[in-house]
Design a protein around this motif. Structure first.
Motif, PDB file in Angstrom:
ATOM      1  N   LYS A 234       8.241  51.253  11.664  1.00  0.00           N
ATOM      2  CA  LYS A 234       8.587  50.410  10.527  1.00  0.00           C
ATOM      3  C   LYS A 234       7.468  50.398   9.496  1.00  0.00           C
ATOM      4  N   ASP A 235       6.231  50.295   9.955  1.00  0.00           N
ATOM      5  CA  ASP A 235       5.100  50.295   9.027  1.00  0.00           C
ATOM      6  C   ASP A 235       5.042  51.595   8.229  1.00  0.00           C
ATOM      7  N   ARG A 236       5.310  52.719   8.889  1.00  0.00           N
ATOM      8  CA  ARG A 236       5.257  54.004   8.184  1.00  0.00           C
ATOM      9  C   ARG A 236       6.325  54.072   7.093  1.00  0.00           C
ATOM     10  N   VAL A 237       7.530  53.586   7.409  1.00  0.00           N
ATOM     11  CA  VAL A 237       8.602  53.576   6.413  1.00  0.00           C
ATOM     12  C   VAL A 237       8.244  52.640   5.260  1.00  0.00           C
ATOM     13  N   TYR A 238       7.749  51.449   5.581  1.00  0.00           N
ATOM     14  CA  TYR A 238       7.404  50.479   4.531  1.00  0.00           C
ATOM     15  C   TYR A 238       6.250  50.972   3.660  1.00  0.00           C
ATOM     16  N   LEU A 239       5.305  51.693   4.252  1.00  0.00           N
ATOM     17  CA  LEU A 239       4.196  52.222   3.457  1.00  0.00           C
ATOM     18  C   LEU A 239       4.672  53.270   2.466  1.00  0.00           C
ATOM     19  N   VAL A 240       5.621  54.105   2.874  1.00  0.00           N
ATOM     20  CA  VAL A 240       6.192  55.078   1.936  1.00  0.00           C
ATOM     21  C   VAL A 240       6.918  54.343   0.814  1.00  0.00           C
ATOM     22  N   ALA A 241       7.736  53.348   1.181  1.00  0.00           N
ATOM     23  CA  ALA A 241       8.481  52.585   0.174  1.00  0.00           C
ATOM     24  C   ALA A 241       7.524  51.897  -0.801  1.00  0.00           C
ATOM     25  N   ALA A 242       6.513  51.244  -0.274  1.00  0.00           N
ATOM     26  CA  ALA A 242       5.561  50.510  -1.114  1.00  0.00           C
ATOM     27  C   ALA A 242       4.802  51.456  -2.032  1.00  0.00           C
ATOM     28  N   SER A 243       4.379  52.592  -1.513  1.00  0.00           N
ATOM     29  CA  SER A 243       3.602  53.548  -2.310  1.00  0.00           C
ATOM     30  C   SER A 243       4.427  54.103  -3.458  1.00  0.00           C
ATOM     31  N   ILE A 244       5.698  54.409  -3.195  1.00  0.00           N
ATOM     32  CA  ILE A 244       6.556  54.948  -4.250  1.00  0.00           C
ATOM     33  C   ILE A 244       6.787  53.906  -5.339  1.00  0.00           C
ATOM     34  N   ARG A 322      -6.322  55.520   2.778  1.00  0.00           N
ATOM     35  CA  ARG A 322      -6.212  56.892   3.293  1.00  0.00           C
ATOM     36  C   ARG A 322      -4.746  57.305   3.413  1.00  0.00           C
ATOM     37  N   VAL A 323      -3.903  56.408   3.929  1.00  0.00           N
ATOM     38  CA  VAL A 323      -2.477  56.714   4.078  1.00  0.00           C
ATOM     39  C   VAL A 323      -1.803  56.804   2.708  1.00  0.00           C
ATOM     40  N   PHE A 324      -2.179  55.922   1.784  1.00  0.00           N
ATOM     41  CA  PHE A 324      -1.636  55.953   0.425  1.00  0.00           C
ATOM     42  C   PHE A 324      -1.905  57.314  -0.221  1.00  0.00           C
ATOM     43  N   TYR A 325      -3.120  57.819  -0.068  1.00  0.00           N
ATOM     44  CA  TYR A 325      -3.470  59.134  -0.617  1.00  0.00           C
ATOM     45  C   TYR A 325      -2.558  60.214  -0.029  1.00  0.00           C
ATOM     46  N   LYS A 326      -2.339  60.162   1.271  1.00  0.00           N
ATOM     47  CA  LYS A 326      -1.505  61.178   1.922  1.00  0.00           C
ATOM     48  C   LYS A 326      -0.079  61.138   1.380  1.00  0.00           C
ATOM     49  N   ILE A 327       0.452  59.933   1.199  1.00  0.00           N
ATOM     50  CA  ILE A 327       1.827  59.780   0.717  1.00  0.00           C
ATOM     51  C   ILE A 327       1.960  60.352  -0.687  1.00  0.00           C
ATOM     52  N   ILE A 328       1.035  59.991  -1.575  1.00  0.00           N
ATOM     53  CA  ILE A 328       1.115  60.446  -2.963  1.00  0.00           C
ATOM     54  C   ILE A 328       0.928  61.957  -3.044  1.00  0.00           C
ATOM     55  N   ASP A 329      -0.005  62.487  -2.268  1.00  0.00           N
ATOM     56  CA  ASP A 329      -0.260  63.929  -2.312  1.00  0.00           C
ATOM     57  C   ASP A 329       0.910  64.731  -1.748  1.00  0.00           C
ATOM     58  N   ASP A 330       1.563  64.208  -0.719  1.00  0.00           N
ATOM     59  CA  ASP A 330       2.608  64.981  -0.044  1.00  0.00           C
ATOM     60  C   ASP A 330       3.973  64.875  -0.709  1.00  0.00           C
ATOM     61  N   ILE A 331       4.347  63.685  -1.202  1.00  0.00           N
ATOM     62  CA  ILE A 331       5.706  63.554  -1.737  1.00  0.00           C
ATOM     63  C   ILE A 331       5.756  63.045  -3.172  1.00  0.00           C
ATOM     64  N   GLY A 332       4.603  62.818  -3.792  1.00  0.00           N
ATOM     65  CA  GLY A 332       4.587  62.308  -5.164  1.00  0.00           C
ATOM     66  C   GLY A 332       5.373  63.168  -6.132  1.00  0.00           C
ATOM     67  N   ILE A 333       5.294  64.488  -5.971  1.00  0.00           N
ATOM     68  CA  ILE A 333       5.949  65.400  -6.900  1.00  0.00           C
ATOM     69  C   ILE A 333       7.445  65.190  -6.945  1.00  0.00           C
ATOM     70  N   LEU A 444      15.391  50.388   2.720  1.00  0.00           N
ATOM     71  CA  LEU A 444      15.591  51.752   2.222  1.00  0.00           C
ATOM     72  C   LEU A 444      16.676  51.773   1.145  1.00  0.00           C
ATOM     73  N   ALA A 445      17.722  50.968   1.328  1.00  0.00           N
ATOM     74  CA  ALA A 445      18.795  50.902   0.331  1.00  0.00           C
ATOM     75  C   ALA A 445      18.259  50.392  -1.001  1.00  0.00           C
ATOM     76  N   ILE A 446      17.421  49.351  -0.937  1.00  0.00           N
ATOM     77  CA  ILE A 446      16.827  48.801  -2.157  1.00  0.00           C
ATOM     78  C   ILE A 446      15.993  49.867  -2.859  1.00  0.00           C
ATOM     79  N   LEU A 447      15.136  50.544  -2.098  1.00  0.00           N
ATOM     80  CA  LEU A 447      14.271  51.565  -2.679  1.00  0.00           C
ATOM     81  C   LEU A 447      15.107  52.695  -3.266  1.00  0.00           C
ATOM     82  N   ASN A 448      16.153  53.098  -2.557  1.00  0.00           N
ATOM     83  CA  ASN A 448      17.016  54.187  -3.026  1.00  0.00           C
ATOM     84  C   ASN A 448      17.615  53.849  -4.386  1.00  0.00           C
TER      85      ASN A 448
END
Length: 686
Positions: A234-244, A322-333, A444-448
């Motif tokens: 859950k934390d991993r999913v929420y971190l992706v959502a929050a970062s985006i 550190r995780v925020f950097y990984k998220i932006i670098d990997d899927i930011g594009i 996820l629905a909200i973020l989508n």
């Protein structure tokens, strides 16, 4: 006699540099060389993006400019030089600049060796890490001919969110005079006239989809394996959502969160989590998300973002940073270039798989493929004036498909820009409603919906069977939502494989159409009692048998799509259209390392449209299908278990069958006669 040494071809790159930069001096262009700064944003993007050799940094175009057109739009121009023949550009089999392998990994050899490929690589760095969405990538190379004369070649490509960062060739150019101030606006007009064919768009989308999957798998594995302490699913999913959300921004209102904004401070109020949360709050406020929904989103993300352990600073850095950097670098594009339905479908399908569900719930959390979502929306006859709801919305894929169809119809029929804008806002704010009971999936629905342009106002975290009264969730809460289109992929573990959701939704509608995809046992006895009640107020128009491998790798259930007209009791003489769609034109695989797991191998797009036409207009629309796959028949409204019919097979023999049988028998008799005769002759000769 000693062998003659092979002559080495020498690069003439210095001559190419001198020639090209000489043109730019002639046109009085303010160009910057390799080591010079263009501006902070572009410099930082080039430094942060992976280099031509892997790793980060060392992205230094040979020359770069920032030019402004007559509309005051700034265009970064990135130039790469080479000095060998045949080193201008390397294209793949699809005719696109080949900078990536089939698995989405960078093709460093091409990026390093070819001028255009290098320039397009730099352009993607700018696309990924800045707010520039339109970039010109120029490659130039040359060689000396037999007489020692310099011959040069120029490749000019347009790299944009419109072409998913792949790049499009602009035209033929002999020099750089198209960059001169007097010619630049005409050149930009030529650039803006470029368009992709539907086939090219599909090819590029397919490539990006695979890259999304590869990037998310890499990201999830990286966080899981390398991050200590461990972060929950859950934390991993929420971190992706929050970062985006934090890095989207609102033009002129909320600046996107940049990586350097996180300082890993221990100061109260300025921890990395608090900084991200503030940015999310500002974004949601400017997007005018209803207060109750804002509070729900913020509360859900706050627990993950502000935890003491994830914000603890070790060696000058928090785990969150550190995780925020990984998220932006990997899927930011992928959201910088403008995520489409296809991309978000892949994004959320993969993130879905991160969450853990009990075995009896696994079939309930399978997302609908985007092309199936579009099919359901069209079968439900959604248009710009529809009011669409979904009672088990998952990550809102069906509502995203509905929103897209409504917006397309609005653009097609409304020719006033102001009226179109108001209609688009109305569609997103008031014409979509979704219900999702699982909080993780609700997020996820909200973020989508936010990513897709924000139709999230009436995405509700409620039990649609018990807690929903048919009213708007936000805004006009005292009014009923006037639903006239219903789309659904229900949880199959629910009563009647999920037909209880269908009964509930249709009972709250007065007119319109519905299209649902459900485990087909719902139509052959599992939901007989519910089905009979549904037919008291609604008409079954069609039953469509879907491919058995539709959810390959996710679920193994056989599904059917059922289409209803709402508000009219089914009569025994009503015609039902039964379609065997087992062959939908797609070939599916379930290989993680496959470049594409879904291929259109037999007119898939045309077949999906034909199904829509057959349901609406009947057998006159038969083209790819035959009478074997299409059958118009009847059901018994008092049965409820006869919804999965197929075209009857005529077992009566024809004259042709009789002739063939006689022919086969005579051939067999003659063969036996000849064999007996041969055996008799052999016996006599011994």
């Amino acid at each position: 006699m000693a062998k003659k040494a092979k002559k080495t071809v020498k690069s003439i790159e210095p001559n190419i540099v001198d020639l090209a930069n000489g043109w730019m001096k002639q046109y009085k262009l303010d160009y910057k060389l390799e080591q010079e700064s263009l501006n902070d944003a572009i410099d930082k993007a080039l430094a942060d993006y992976f280099s031509k050799n892997g790793g980060s940094g060392a992205n230094r175009p040979d020359a770069k400019l920032l030019l402004r057109d007559k509309k005051l739009h700034d265009w970064p121009v990135l130039i790469e030089y080479k000095g060998y023949k045949d080193k201008l550009v390397k294209l793949g089999s699809d005719g696109q600049v080949e900078n990536k392998k089939t698995n989405g990994e960078p093709l460093y050899k091409n990026i390093n060796s070819y001028a255009v490929n290098g320039a397009v690589h730099y352009a993607n760095a700018v696309l990924h890490f800045t707010n520039y969405t339109d970039i010109i990538a120029i490659g130039m190379t040359g060689y000396r001919d037999e007489q020692g004369e310099i011959r040069h070649e120029i490749g000019v490509y347009y790299v944009s969110k419109k072409n998913f960062g792949a790049g499009q060739r602009v035209g033929d150019f002999d020099d750089f005079s198209f960059l001169a101030p007097k010619n630049f606006d005409q050149f930009i007009t030529q650039v803006e006239a470029l368009s992709l064919t539907p086939e090219q768009r599909e090819q590029l989308k397919a490539k990006r989809e695979q890259e999304v999957i590869a990037s998310l798998i890499k990201l999830n594995n990286d966080i899981y394996k390398n991050e200590e302490p461990k972060l929950s699913e859950k934390d991993r999913v929420y971190l992706v959502a929050a970062s985006i959300i934090a890095t989207i921004g609102v033009p002129g209102k909320v600046e996107p969160l940049e990586k350097e904004d996180l300082k890993s401070s221990t100061e109260k109020g300025n921890t990395d989590g608090e900084i991200i949360l503030r940015k999310i709050k500002a974004f949601l406020n400017e997007k005018h998300i209803p207060e109750a929904k804002r509070n729900t989103i913020e509360r859900s993300l706050q627990n993950t973002l502000t935890g003491e352990i994830i914000n603890k600073v070790e060696n000058g850095e928090s785990q969150l940073r550190r995780v925020f950097y990984k998220i932006i670098d990997d899927i930011g594009i992928y959201y910088k270039i403008g995520l489409s339905t296809d991309f978000t479908g892949k994004l959320f399908n993969e993130m879905y798989s991160w969450l853990k569900f009990s075995p009896d719930k696994l079939n309930d959390v399978v997302l609908t493929p985007s092309y199936v979502a579009t099919l359901l929306v069209k079968l439900a006859r959604v248009n710009k004036d529809s009011y669409v709801w979904d009672f088990a919305t998952g990550s809102a894929g069906l509502l995203v498909a509905a929103m897209n169809e409504m917006l397309i119809d609005a653009k097609r029929s409304i020719h006033s820009p102001e009226a179109l804008l108001q209609k688009e806002l109305h569609i997103k704010a008031e014409q979509l409603l979704g219900l999702e009971i699982l909080e993780d999936i609700y997020m996820l629905a909200i973020l989508n919906m936010i990513l897709m342009g924000d139709g999230s106002s009436n995405i509700l975290n409620k039990d649609s069977l018990r807690d929903f009264d048919g009213h708007y969730g936000f805004g006009k809460t005292d009014e009923e939502f006037p639903a006239d289109a219903f789309v659904l992929n229900p949880p199959y573990s629910a009563a009647g494989n999920g037909m209880n959701f269908v009964e509930r939704a249709l009972s709250m509608m007065h007119k319109g159409y519905a299209a649902i995809i459900i485990q087909n046992s719902a139509g052959s006895g599992r939901a007989a009692e519910i089905n009979k009640r549904i037919l008291q107020r609604n008409t079954l128009l069609a039953s469509i048998k879907m491919p058995g491998d539709l959810f390959i790798g996710k679920s193994s259930v056989q599904t059917n799509v059922y289409v209803f007209r709402v508000g009219e009791k089914h009569q025994k003489d009503d015609t039902v259209r039964f379609i065997d769609f087992s062959e939908d034109g797609y070939t599916r695989t379930n290989r993680r390392k496959a470049s594409i797991n879904l291929r259109d191998t037999n007119h898939a797009r045309e077949r999906y449209q034909e199904v829509v036409d057959l349901v609406r207009y009947g057998r006159s629309k038969l083209h790819f299908f035959t009478e074997k796959e299409f059958y118009e028949g009847h059901i018994d409204p008092t049965d409820g278990a006869d919804w999965n019919q197929s075209a009857p097979i005529d077992t009566r023999p024809t004259l042709a069958d009789f002739k063939k049988t006689v022919s086969d028998y005579l051939a067999w008799e003659v063969s036996n006669l000849l064999r007996r005769q041969a055996n008799t002759e052999d016996g006599l000769g011994k």
